[in-house]
Design a protein around this motif. Structure first.
Motif, PDB file in Angstrom:
ATOM      1  N   UNK A 212       0.856  -1.116   0.167  1.00 45.19           N
ATOM      2  CA  UNK A 212       0.012  -0.015   0.072  1.00 45.19           C
ATOM      3  C   UNK A 212       0.924   1.333   0.007  1.00 45.19           C
ATOM      4  N   UNK A 213       2.067   1.280   0.622  1.00 44.82           N
ATOM      5  CA  UNK A 213       2.997   2.453   0.569  1.00 44.82           C
ATOM      6  C   UNK A 213       3.382   2.700  -0.872  1.00 44.82           C
ATOM      7  N   UNK A 214       3.484   1.667  -1.696  1.00 45.36           N
ATOM      8  CA  UNK A 214       3.918   1.816  -2.977  1.00 45.36           C
ATOM      9  C   UNK A 214       2.736   2.524  -4.019  1.00 45.36           C
ATOM     10  N   UNK A 215       1.475   2.171  -3.341  1.00 47.10           N
ATOM     11  CA  UNK A 215       0.246   2.745  -4.350  1.00 47.10           C
ATOM     12  C   UNK A 215       0.238   4.110  -5.012  1.00 47.10           C
ATOM     13  N   UNK A 216       0.219   4.167  -6.131  1.00 42.79           N
ATOM     14  CA  UNK A 216      -0.009   5.452  -7.019  1.00 42.79           C
ATOM     15  C   UNK A 216      -1.320   5.290  -7.667  1.00 42.79           C
ATOM     16  N   UNK A 217      -1.944   6.464  -7.530  1.00 37.84           N
ATOM     17  CA  UNK A 217      -3.220   6.632  -8.531  1.00 37.84           C
ATOM     18  C   UNK A 217      -3.128   7.954  -9.309  1.00 37.84           C
ATOM     19  N   UNK A 218      -3.384   7.848 -10.521  1.00 39.06           N
ATOM     20  CA  UNK A 218      -3.187   8.863 -11.558  1.00 39.06           C
ATOM     21  C   UNK A 218      -4.267   9.089 -12.600  1.00 39.06           C
ATOM     22  N   UNK A 223      -6.258   5.331 -13.266  1.00 46.16           N
ATOM     23  CA  UNK A 223      -5.275   4.298 -13.175  1.00 46.16           C
ATOM     24  C   UNK A 223      -4.631   4.325 -11.743  1.00 46.16           C
ATOM     25  N   UNK A 224      -4.481   3.118 -11.345  1.00 47.78           N
ATOM     26  CA  UNK A 224      -3.739   2.829 -10.254  1.00 47.78           C
ATOM     27  C   UNK A 224      -2.727   1.838 -10.394  1.00 47.78           C
ATOM     28  N   UNK A 225      -1.573   1.872  -9.843  1.00 47.05           N
ATOM     29  CA  UNK A 225      -0.755   0.659  -9.436  1.00 47.05           C
ATOM     30  C   UNK A 225       0.009   0.637  -8.395  1.00 47.05           C
ATOM     31  N   UNK A 248      -6.683  -7.077  -6.872  1.00 49.05           N
ATOM     32  CA  UNK A 248      -8.167  -6.933  -6.810  1.00 49.05           C
ATOM     33  C   UNK A 248      -8.364  -5.672  -5.850  1.00 49.05           C
ATOM     34  N   UNK A 249      -7.623  -5.515  -4.793  1.00 44.05           N
ATOM     35  CA  UNK A 249      -7.635  -4.567  -3.892  1.00 44.05           C
ATOM     36  C   UNK A 249      -7.428  -3.259  -4.519  1.00 44.05           C
ATOM     37  N   UNK A 250      -6.489  -3.163  -5.422  1.00 43.32           N
ATOM     38  CA  UNK A 250      -6.098  -2.003  -6.051  1.00 43.32           C
ATOM     39  C   UNK A 250      -7.187  -1.747  -7.120  1.00 43.32           C
ATOM     40  N   UNK A 251      -7.988  -2.492  -7.564  1.00 41.14           N
ATOM     41  CA  UNK A 251      -8.981  -2.264  -8.634  1.00 41.14           C
ATOM     42  C   UNK A 251     -10.190  -1.820  -7.814  1.00 41.14           C
ATOM     43  N   UNK A 260      -2.912  -2.057 -12.009  1.00 39.58           N
ATOM     44  CA  UNK A 260      -1.897  -2.839 -12.468  1.00 39.58           C
ATOM     45  C   UNK A 260      -0.946  -3.195 -11.017  1.00 39.58           C
ATOM     46  N   UNK A 261      -0.525  -4.558 -10.998  1.00 43.46           N
ATOM     47  CA  UNK A 261       0.176  -4.672  -9.932  1.00 43.46           C
ATOM     48  C   UNK A 261       1.369  -5.546 -10.472  1.00 43.46           C
ATOM     49  N   UNK A 262       2.616  -4.983  -9.876  1.00 47.66           N
ATOM     50  CA  UNK A 262       4.023  -5.599 -10.507  1.00 47.66           C
ATOM     51  C   UNK A 262       4.616  -6.333  -9.532  1.00 47.66           C
ATOM     52  N   UNK A 263       4.821  -7.555  -9.603  1.00 49.07           N
ATOM     53  CA  UNK A 263       5.560  -8.685  -8.500  1.00 49.07           C
ATOM     54  C   UNK A 263       6.818  -9.097  -9.005  1.00 49.07           C
ATOM     55  N   UNK A 264       7.788  -8.568  -8.350  1.00 48.56           N
ATOM     56  CA  UNK A 264       9.214  -9.062  -8.630  1.00 48.56           C
ATOM     57  C   UNK A 264       9.557 -10.433  -7.968  1.00 48.56           C
TER      58      UNK A 264
END
Length: 334
Positions: A212-218, A223-225, A248-251, A260-264
């Protein structure tokens, strides 16, 4: 070659010994389709083995029928006359399971992804189906298979999960009819929903807090990622198994159209999940980056890349894509 479902049924009747392969990074529909088709074929008196060449998330393991699926090593040297892939839109999606195929392609493919490329000798794919598990259910009905509670439960798993437990736009009247029939045969929807939706651990919640600390809404909230880095996973003693519901929580944020979720995971590999709500076809975004999937839920994996650079590249494209398609949406509603 694209064929009708009746052609698939006739081919299944002819085979005697089967190998059923699902895709890597297995989800509920994948697990369900592999296990259900394996059990259906056995009920026909066939020899059948199911394979997923990847680890199955731990929270599925207690569901009856999941243990029927074997790993790649267990099936090396297994001889069969008919191979079937399920829920995979292209051969790369089955990962190292492809090494088990004769002639480099499956005899039959069953799928419901609109991005399917048709890579089998006989292909049945139709994006009008809510889940591949629905296709498997219809095959069983055409074959006259009698369901017990084990088969009913594992078949319902795929239908329930790929419809978001009956809340996504792909939940049509047919889905409800089939689900009701499976419950009548002994499927326990409470057990399935509890396993899939109520398995959060303390370390997963801590990881979610970091995400959640990385969450950006634009883009005026459209758009949220967010991202989960390898370091975040390692620090919380997690794997990508613990990130299943994050996108799903971001959506779910009000006003967001694309999430969009990025997982390394593993290090220097970025797995990207795309989700949308109403009008953006995120499968086109996924295809652009080498992946695929559904209109509202798609994904891709990119190897040997930097997380930040990948995020920048994907978000740039996503912004362009939303602008282009928002204009189309405005035209269609004006």
């Amino acid at each position: 070659m694209l064929v009708q479902l009746d052609d698939i049924v006739e081919r299944l009747k002819k085979g005697k010994k089967f190998l059923i392969i699902g895709h890597i990074k297995p989800d509920g529909d994948d697990i369900s389709s592999v296990a259900s088709l394996t059990l259906i074929l056995r009920k026909m008196g066939k020899i059948a083995e199911g394979c997923i060449a990847d680890h199955i998330p731990w929270f599925y393991q207690d569901l009856e029928g999941v243990s029927e699926i074997k790993g790649l090593e267990e099936l090396k040297g297994y001889d069969y006359d008919t191979s079937v892939t399920v829920d995979a839109s292209e051969i790369s999606r089955i990962g190292d399971g492809a090494s088990l195929l004769k002639d480099g392609k499956p005899d039959i493919t069953l799928d419901h992804h609109r991005t399917n490329v048709g890579f089998g000798k006989l292909d049945f794919y139709d994006s009008n189906y809510a889940a591949t598990a629905v296709i498997v259910y219809e095959i069983a009905q055409k074959l006259g298979i009698e369901y017990d509670s084990k088969l009913a439960g594992i078949n319902l798993l795929g239908i329930a999960t790929d419809t978001g437990f009956f809340k996504y736009s792909n939940t049509d009247a047919k889905v409800f009819r089939y689900a009701a029939n499976l419950v009548e045969k002994g499927a326990n929807i409470q057990k399935i929903s509890s396993a899939v939706l109520e398995h959060q651990t303390l370390k997963e919640l801590k990881l979610f807090s970091e995400m959640l600390n990385t969450l950006t809404v634009d883009m005026d909230g459209k758009l949220a990622w967010a991202y989960v880095s390898y370091g975040m996973l390692d620090r919380n003693n997690c794997t990508d198994d613990e990130t299943g519901g994050f996108v799903g929580e971001v959506r779910s944020i009000y006003g967001v159209e694309v999430a969009i979720l990025f997982i390394e995971w593993p290090k220097n590999q970025v797995n990207i999940s795309f989700r949308s709500k109403d009008y953006i076809d995120v499968s086109e975004l996924a295809v652009y980056f080498g992946g695929g999937g559904h209109i509202r839920a798609s994904g891709c994996s990119i190897k040997e890349v930097d997380l930040k650079e990948t995020i920048d590249k994907v978000i740039k494209k996503a912004r362009e894509f939303i602008i282009e398609n928002s204009h189309d949406q405005f035209k269609s509603t004006s």
